[in-house]
Structures are given as structure tokens and as C-alpha cells.
Write a protein that holds these residues in place. Structure first.
Motif, short mmCIF file in Angstrom:
data_model
loop_
_atom_site.label_atom_id
_atom_site.label_comp_id
_atom_site.label_asym_id
_atom_site.label_seq_id
_atom_site.Cartn_x
_atom_site.Cartn_y
_atom_site.Cartn_z
N HIS A 1 0.40 0.86 -4.14
CA HIS A 1 -1.02 1.60 -4.90
C HIS A 1 -1.48 2.70 -4.14
O HIS A 1 -2.53 3.33 -4.49
N HIS A 2 -0.68 3.13 -2.94
CA HIS A 2 -1.07 4.08 -2.25
C HIS A 2 -2.63 4.25 -1.74
O HIS A 2 -3.37 5.38 -2.05
N PHE A 3 -3.24 3.06 -1.65
CA PHE A 3 -4.55 3.02 -1.34
C PHE A 3 -5.60 3.40 -2.40
O PHE A 3 -6.78 3.92 -1.96
N ASN A 4 -5.36 3.63 -3.68
CA ASN A 4 -5.97 3.98 -4.43
C ASN A 4 -6.49 2.77 -5.45
O ASN A 4 -5.42 2.21 -6.20
N PRO A 5 -7.90 2.23 -5.57
CA PRO A 5 -8.12 1.04 -6.19
C PRO A 5 -7.74 1.06 -7.60
O PRO A 5 -7.51 -0.12 -8.27
N ALA A 6 -7.86 2.15 -8.41
CA ALA A 6 -7.62 2.43 -9.84
C ALA A 6 -6.14 1.82 -10.04
O ALA A 6 -5.83 1.22 -11.07
N ILE A 7 -5.32 2.50 -9.13
CA ILE A 7 -3.68 2.07 -9.30
C ILE A 7 -3.71 0.53 -8.90
O ILE A 7 -2.70 0.08 -9.73
N PHE A 8 -4.49 0.19 -7.90
CA PHE A 8 -4.20 -1.26 -7.65
C PHE A 8 -4.49 -2.03 -8.90
O PHE A 8 -3.90 -3.12 -9.37
N SER A 9 -5.63 -1.88 -9.42
CA SER A 9 -6.04 -2.52 -10.67
C SER A 9 -5.21 -2.40 -11.75
O SER A 9 -4.80 -3.49 -12.42
N ASP B 1 0.86 -1.26 0.08
CA ASP B 1 0.07 -0.09 0.01
C ASP B 1 0.84 1.10 -0.16
O ASP B 1 0.64 1.99 -0.88
N GLU B 2 1.77 1.37 0.83
CA GLU B 2 2.72 2.37 0.98
C GLU B 2 4.02 1.84 1.68
O GLU B 2 4.18 0.98 2.21
#
Length: 332
Positions: A121-129, A93-94
């Protein structure tokens, strides 16, 4: 190109012979970084193999980070390091000090022949995806730290199920995947309960909690403890909202907020551990030394990293709750 050599009676599976041929060509200098490999169809036809056999070899070379496939063009050599036997995708996440400890112990236990690429991904679902979709098929194993992201199962399911490991925080939708995790609700409740006598000398507990970043279990464990012990409580989302007052005990979840709070305490000329208290979640070297030491409730991140590596090396399909402990220091 006569790079691939197959011996029918060698006893070695043919896909492994293809891999060995590519490795030998690299070591001899016949294949260099940027070179195009023979096509799957040409190897299939030349050696009378099935397409799946050739594809299996190329996919293993791909997950080791040796070759890369380019749609419509073929496979190209992107690394001459044939010593890499496994390549691991690690999605945090960070990065902070305790996750750095986890990362370092993970690398050390895996050994030199395993390459780990780390992403955030910094808690961003779009980045995670996007990070997962962009790296499907490029790694042998995928280690995911989903944090508190919700409704991500359909994304994780795009990866091979037997190649995914969940780290630090899991949830019901990811329950089918092997994991090493923290039980945040239990850890917070039991840690606070263990030092409840010291806590009760303060008039109120203040929890600094971000709904976006922090595990919900921390809030739940905190609430249950305060309710069971009839302790006045307050929830704040930002350290900027806080003006330290004598008699308060702060429960802090990140290092930056800890430092800001300590500066505010000093400005108010309050004595830490007497006029005002601090408990932190997750231990670090900073908390050992600042202001004579900060009390923490913490998992062992070195143990978590080592055990995760062991799970991958032995291909274990289990779920493990990482141990947690209370470390009492001057701030309480």
C-alpha cells in the motif's frame, strides 16, 4: 453438466462432496482453466440441496483461488492447482530487506499447500482501501500491515473478523484483532538505554524520522531516552538536510539513508565509531558488513514470520509482542 456427484449416505458433508467433485473433474480433465462451472441453482435443484450448501462449497473453492465469481455470469475455473488448501492475502506497507526475511520465513513455515499473494500500500490509505475492497471474499485469511495509517477500522471491518491478522504495527482501533507486533516505544527506549554509556561519549543524537512512514513509537521512545539521560537531540526529516559533524550520533531507520550518511561521513573524513556514531533500527545483512558493522536495535523478522504462520495454521486469536534486541557493532 454432470460434474457434481452427491452420495446421501456417505457421511461426508454435502458441501465437501461438491468440492471433491470439482477437484476430481479438474484432475480428470473434465474441467479446465477458463471453463464455467454449473450454476448454484442447477446444482441445488439437481441434488435437492439448499442454496447455502452449494454457496459454501463455491466460496471455499474461491478462497483457495480455484474458482472466480463474475457478477451476473457465474463461477469460472481460474486455477487447476487443487493442492492449494488455503490462500492468504498479505498486505505490506513496502518491501525492504528485513521484510523480505519476514516474508520468506512466513512462506516456509506455512508449507507448500498454502498460496500467499503479496500486495503493497506504500503508506497510501486510498491504495490500502482499494486493495482490501477488491479482494473481499477471495482469500481464506488476510494479513495486514497497517503501518501508521489512521482511521482504517471501517475498512478492515469489511473483512471477516475471524480471518484477519495484524502484522508489525497495531493500534487501539485494531486492538480486537489477533496480531504479532513490535512495541516500538519500548524497543527504542530499552535498546538505547542498554548502550547509554557508549551513547554519552557523543555530544548530540540526531534522529532521522519521517512522520508519514515511521512508527510514532520510535519517536516517543527516542524522546523519553534523551530526556531521561539529559542528551541533546535533533530531529530531521531528510538525510539531505544532514551534514555530519564530529561528536554526533545518528539514529537511522532505513537502509538508503544509512548508505547516503556513510558516504557523507567519508567525504568529511570522519572515523565511524570514534568521531561520529550510527545506530540503526532493524537489522539486515548490509548492516552486518558495511563499515565493519552497524549497531542496530532490531526485532527478529524470521521469528515474526514463523510465529505468524503458526497463528494462522492453528487459528490462534492472540496478540504477541515480537522479541527485540540490541546488536552492538563497530559504528557505536
Amino acid at each position: 453438466m454432470g460434474i457434481v456427484s452427491i452420495k446421501g449416505n456417505s457421511g461426508v458433508p454435502k458441501y465437501k462432496q461438491i468440492i471433491a467433485s470439482v477437484e476430481e473433474a479438474i484432475e480428470l480433465g473434465a474441467l479446465k482453466k477458463g471453463d464455467k462451472l454449473p450454476s448454484i441453482n442447477s446444482i441445488r435443484d439437481q441434488h435437492k440441496l439448499s442454496r447455502d450448501t452449494v454457496l459454501m462449497a463455491f466460496n471455499e473453492l474461491k478462497t483457495r483461488g480455484i474458482v472466480q465469481s463474475i457478477a451476473g455470469k457465474g463461477y469460472y475455473l481460474i486455477s487447476e492447482n487443487v493442492n492449494v488448501v488455503q490462500k492468504v492475502f498479505l498486505l505490506f506497507d513496502e518491501l525492504n530487506s528485513f521484510k523480505e526475511d519476514l516474508y520468506n520465513s512466513f512462506l516456509e513455515r506455512l508449507g507448500a499447500n498454502v498460496q500467499v499473494d503479496i500486495y503493497f500500500h506504500h503508506f497510501n490509505p486510498a491504495i490500502f482501501s482499494k486493495l482490501i475492497y477488491d479482494n473481499i471474499g477471495d482469500y481464506k485469511y488476510y494479513v495486514l500491515m497497517p503501518a501508521n495509517l489512521q482511521n482504517i477500522k471501517h475498512i478492515v471491518e469489511k473483512l471477516p473478523k475471524d480471518k484477519v491478522y495484524i502484522l508489525d504495527q497495531t493500534n487501539e482501533e485494531l486492538a480486537e484483532y489477533p496480531a504479532i507486533y513490535q512495541n516500538f516505544k519500548k524497543n527504542v527506549f530499552e535498546g538505547l538505554q542498554e548502550c547509554s554509556l557508549s551513547i554519552k561519549k557523543y555530544k548530540k543524537m540526531v534522529l532521522l524520522f519521517s512522520q508519514q512512514k515511521q512508527p510514532q513509537g520510535i519517536l516517543e521512545g527516542f524522546n523519553v531516552f534523551c530526556k531521561n539521560n539529559a542528551i541533546a537531540q535533533e530531529l530531521v526529516s531528510s538525510i539531505k538536510e544532514c551534514t555530519p559533524v564530529k561528536g554526533e550520533l545518528y539514529f537511522i531507520l532505513d537502509d538508503r539513508s544509512l548508505i547516503i550518511l556513510i558516504k557523507k561521513i567519508q567525504q568529511q573524513q570522519l572515523v565511524l565509531g570514534k568521531d561520529i556514531g550510527i545506530i540503526c533500527y532493524n537489522d539486515s545483512l548490509l548492516k552486518e558488513v558495511v563499515e565493519g558493522g552497524i549497531t542496530t536495535i532490531s526485532t527478529n523478522f524470521n521469528t515474526m514470520g514463523e510465529r505468524l504462520a503458526e497463528m494462522i495454521l492453528s487459528n490462534e486469536n492472540i496478540q504477541i509482542e515480537n522479541p527485540n534486541s540490541l546488536i552492538v557493532r563497530n559504528s557505536l
